[in-house]
Design a protein around this motif. Structure first.
Motif, PDB file in Angstrom:
ATOM      1  N   SER A 162      10.741  -3.255   9.771  1.00  0.00           N
ATOM      2  CA  SER A 162       9.838  -2.332   9.583  1.00  0.00           C
ATOM      3  C   SER A 162       9.734  -1.001  10.770  1.00  0.00           C
ATOM      4  N   TRP A 163      11.020  -0.846  11.249  1.00  0.00           N
ATOM      5  CA  TRP A 163      11.184   0.246  12.445  1.00  0.00           C
ATOM      6  C   TRP A 163      10.378  -0.374  13.522  1.00  0.00           C
ATOM      7  N   SER A 164       9.930  -1.238  13.554  1.00  0.00           N
ATOM      8  CA  SER A 164       9.107  -1.963  14.939  1.00  0.00           C
ATOM      9  C   SER A 164       9.363  -3.207  15.401  1.00  0.00           C
ATOM     10  N   ALA A 233      14.495  -1.300   6.942  1.00  0.00           N
ATOM     11  CA  ALA A 233      14.210  -0.199   7.762  1.00  0.00           C
ATOM     12  C   ALA A 233      15.532   0.250   8.321  1.00  0.00           C
ATOM     13  N   MET A 275       2.341  -5.887   2.432  1.00  0.00           N
ATOM     14  CA  MET A 275       2.712  -5.138   3.837  1.00  0.00           C
ATOM     15  C   MET A 275       1.910  -3.591   3.389  1.00  0.00           C
ATOM     16  N   ASP A 276       1.193  -3.433   4.714  1.00  0.00           N
ATOM     17  CA  ASP A 276       0.648  -2.181   4.708  1.00  0.00           C
ATOM     18  C   ASP A 276       1.829  -0.873   4.944  1.00  0.00           C
ATOM     19  N   SER A 277       2.464  -0.566   3.985  1.00  0.00           N
ATOM     20  CA  SER A 277       3.647   0.419   4.206  1.00  0.00           C
ATOM     21  C   SER A 277       3.106   1.774   4.901  1.00  0.00           C
ATOM     22  N   LYS A 279       0.886   2.433   6.952  1.00  0.00           N
ATOM     23  CA  LYS A 279       0.642   2.187   8.515  1.00  0.00           C
ATOM     24  C   LYS A 279       2.238   2.033   9.239  1.00  0.00           C
ATOM     25  N   VAL A 280       3.088   1.053   8.550  1.00  0.00           N
ATOM     26  CA  VAL A 280       4.387   1.106   8.941  1.00  0.00           C
ATOM     27  C   VAL A 280       4.985   2.500   9.039  1.00  0.00           C
ATOM     28  N   ASP A 283       3.338   4.712  11.965  1.00  0.00           N
ATOM     29  CA  ASP A 283       3.809   4.419  13.314  1.00  0.00           C
ATOM     30  C   ASP A 283       5.218   4.869  13.465  1.00  0.00           C
ATOM     31  N   TYR A 284       5.962   5.074  12.527  1.00  0.00           N
ATOM     32  CA  TYR A 284       7.534   5.227  12.656  1.00  0.00           C
ATOM     33  C   TYR A 284       7.631   6.776  12.737  1.00  0.00           C
TER      34      TYR A 284
END
Length: 379
Positions: A162-164, A233, A275-277, A279-280, A283-284
């Motif tokens: 998720s890039w995080s 991701a 998943m809260d896509s 928000k993901v 953030d990215y």
């Protein structure tokens, strides 16, 4: 009663072979249900022949067990069906690719017997290098040296998360498989959200490439033959790097269940219970689509496809609840319009992360197709 309860549980698990998982934890369970379906099939058969319940409970349990057996069989028979036409389908997209009956030697696309085998490849040792020490965070890569002699092509692996989150040591089995089949592998770390945002990860791929090229004499890398491979991701990062860096040394890119159209993906988010896509992605990319629309366009690989884009392999399960399969359809249309060689391996039963094991139906087919693709674009 005990038999009936177990058969009810197996029936509910078998539904994950047919439908996308409705929650995050059930998504993780769905990987087991689909890629280790043979084990659940065995348990179902055993329970079908156990006689411990009363006649009514037994009949109900038997009905549920038969349905569960059929659903657990779906990944196996779907994989067999895909494997029957895989070579012909692939060669239509890559007519100059080495035939499946010629070098390099490969396993068949799918075999029932391989579901029960040990690892395909022994774990290969790697050496860790720092490829960028000047950034705010020191970045490293794990280099797996090919077992074949001479300068060899190199696959750069970009992890998911998720890039995080996530790390470069996720799912190392494919790395070992590729190394034993003539490729170097560099599994890289990259800067993570929310502290770092697009295009930071793409810049990190470029830095890793520069490091590998500058150290190619000691690493034994053929600097004219690189391929990028990303998961989830990491697939978005790999695709965007392949399409925007415009490096002739990048001969191909592989996307495992990756998002290719971030604008469309934001408009149709994943089930929030999985998943809260949004928000993901926020953030990215530094905010919502309404706040920073240009960032979403600039992070969408599909927006950067041109006639000079490298050949592309997409691998995705239709039951993916995190990244919609439709991303590949949208990317395919752009690749086709631009005349770029491409192939989509569709796995009708598979979920996100199906390649957790190389031995399952999805793992076997994806590993085979990755091998065919790299043979086509790097040999």
């Amino acid at each position: 009663m005990f038999r009936l309860v177990l058969l009810i549980i197996l029936f509910l698990l078998s539904l994950l072979c047919i439908f996308p998982a409705p929650t995050f934890h059930l998504w993780m369970v769905s990987i087991l249900s689909t890629e280790f379906c043979w084990l659940f099939l065995l348990l179902t058969v055993i329970l079908l022949f156990v006689k411990v319940d009363s006649s009514m409970k037994r009949r109900i349990g038997t009905i549920l067990g038969v349905v569960a057996f059929a659903f657990f069989s779906y990944p196996l028979f779907s994989a067999y069906k895909v494997s029957r036409t895989l070579d012909k389908d692939f060669e239509r997209s890559f007519p100059a690719a080495p035939s499946a009956t010629t070098k390099p030697p490969m396993q068949p696309p799918f075999r029932f017997s391989r579901l029960f085998r040990g690892p395909w490849a022994n774990e290969v040792p790697f050496k860790t290098f720092t490829y960028d020490s000047l950034s705010a965070s020191s970045l490293q890569l794990d280099f797996y040296r090919s077992t074949h002699s001479g300068p060899r092509p190199c696959a750069i692996i970009v992890h998911g998360g998720s890039w995080s989150g996530g790390d470069r040591r996720q799912l190392p089995e494919l790395n070992s498989y590729l190394v034993q089949n003539g490729y170097h592998v560099a599994a890289i770390s990259y800067r993570l959200a929310p502290y770092f945002q697009n295009p930071a990860p793409v810049e990190d791929v470029q830095k890793a490439l520069r490091f590998l090229i500058s150290n190619s004499p000691t690493l034994g890398i053929d600097t004219t033959r690189f391929a990028l491979l990303g998961r989830s991701a990491g697939a978005q990062v790999a695709l965007l790097a392949a399409y925007t860096l415009h490096l002739p040394s990048i001969k191909g890119v592989i996307s495992f269940y990756g998002p290719a159209d971030m604008v469309w993906g934001y408009s149709l988010p994943a089930n929030p219970l999985v998943m809260d896509s949004r928000k993901v992605m926020s953030d990215y990319l530094g905010g919502s689509f309404e706040d920073v629309p240009r960032n979403y366009y600039n992070s969408s690989p599909a927006e950067f496809v041109t006639s000079s884009s490298p050949p592309t392999l997409m691998i995705h399960g239709k039951n993916d609840p995190l990244v919609a399969y439709q991303h590949n359809i949208r990317l395919m249309k752009k690749l086709k319009a631009a005349g770029v060689s491409h192939f989509l391996l569709t796995l009708p039963w598979a979920t996100h992360g199906f390649d957790y094991t190389l031995h399952g139906p999805g793992g076997q087919l994806s590993t085979y197709t990755v091998h065919r693709f790299l043979s086509a674009v790097l040999q």
